[in-house]
Design a protein around this motif. Structure first.
Motif, short mmCIF file in Angstrom:
data_model
loop_
_atom_site.label_atom_id
_atom_site.label_comp_id
_atom_site.label_asym_id
_atom_site.label_seq_id
_atom_site.Cartn_x
_atom_site.Cartn_y
_atom_site.Cartn_z
N UNK A 57 -34.60 -70.83 -68.88
CA UNK A 57 -35.18 -70.79 -70.22
C UNK A 57 -35.98 -72.07 -70.47
N UNK A 58 -36.81 -72.04 -71.48
CA UNK A 58 -37.58 -73.24 -71.85
C UNK A 58 -36.65 -74.40 -72.16
N UNK A 59 -35.54 -74.13 -72.84
CA UNK A 59 -34.59 -75.19 -73.17
C UNK A 59 -33.99 -75.79 -71.90
N UNK A 60 -33.66 -74.96 -70.93
CA UNK A 60 -33.09 -75.48 -69.68
C UNK A 60 -34.10 -76.29 -68.89
N UNK A 61 -35.37 -75.87 -68.90
CA UNK A 61 -36.42 -76.68 -68.26
C UNK A 61 -36.58 -78.01 -68.98
N UNK A 62 -36.50 -77.98 -70.30
CA UNK A 62 -36.63 -79.22 -71.08
C UNK A 62 -35.46 -80.17 -70.80
N UNK A 63 -34.26 -79.63 -70.67
CA UNK A 63 -33.08 -80.45 -70.35
C UNK A 63 -33.25 -81.07 -68.96
N UNK A 64 -33.74 -80.28 -68.01
CA UNK A 64 -33.97 -80.80 -66.67
C UNK A 64 -35.01 -81.93 -66.71
N UNK A 65 -36.10 -81.72 -67.44
CA UNK A 65 -37.14 -82.75 -67.57
C UNK A 65 -36.58 -84.01 -68.22
N UNK A 104 -37.61 -79.16 -59.01
CA UNK A 104 -37.59 -77.71 -59.15
C UNK A 104 -37.72 -77.03 -57.80
N UNK A 105 -38.51 -77.61 -56.91
CA UNK A 105 -38.62 -77.06 -55.56
C UNK A 105 -37.30 -77.21 -54.79
#
Length: 108
Positions: A57-65, A104-105
């Motif tokens: 999700x966008x939130x999970x990508x934001x947390x990762x960033x 991410x890769x």
């Protein structure tokens, strides 16, 4: 960039902490139950980003960033001694993009 770090993905918190403890050669304690992700740094050993699962999700990508930004700050400020200023901001931004993309890769 010639800098290595680990990404650990999983919700078996005991196993995650054991793996980080093994990497750091000392017992690591942390309450992962209440967190979505954590950045771990050690003065001698490679840093670790832990996330519950691969971002979807966008939130999970934001947390990762968010955790990647901690890694970048640690790499440049603590490890390389570069202060975050307007003059160095481009280096921080480029490294952040690189770390997010590479990370991410790594977890595909």
């Amino acid at each position: 960039y010639e800098f290595e770090y680990y990404i650990i993905v999983g919700t078996d918190y005991d196993r995650v902490l054991k793996e980080i403890s093994k990497l750091y050669r000392e017992r690591v304690y942390y309450d992962l139950d209440t967190r979505k992700a954590v950045f771990f740094a050690h003065k001698i050993y490679k840093p670790v980003i832990w996330i519950r699962r691969k971002p979807k999700t966008n939130q999970e990508y934001a947390v990762f960033a968010h955790e990647c930004l901690y890694l970048v700050n640690w790499m440049l400020i603590e490890w390389a001694g570069i202060k975050h200023t307007l003059e160095s901001e481009e280096a921080f931004a480029h490294l952040l993009r690189y770390v997010i993309e590479e990370g991410l890769n790594k977890i595909k």
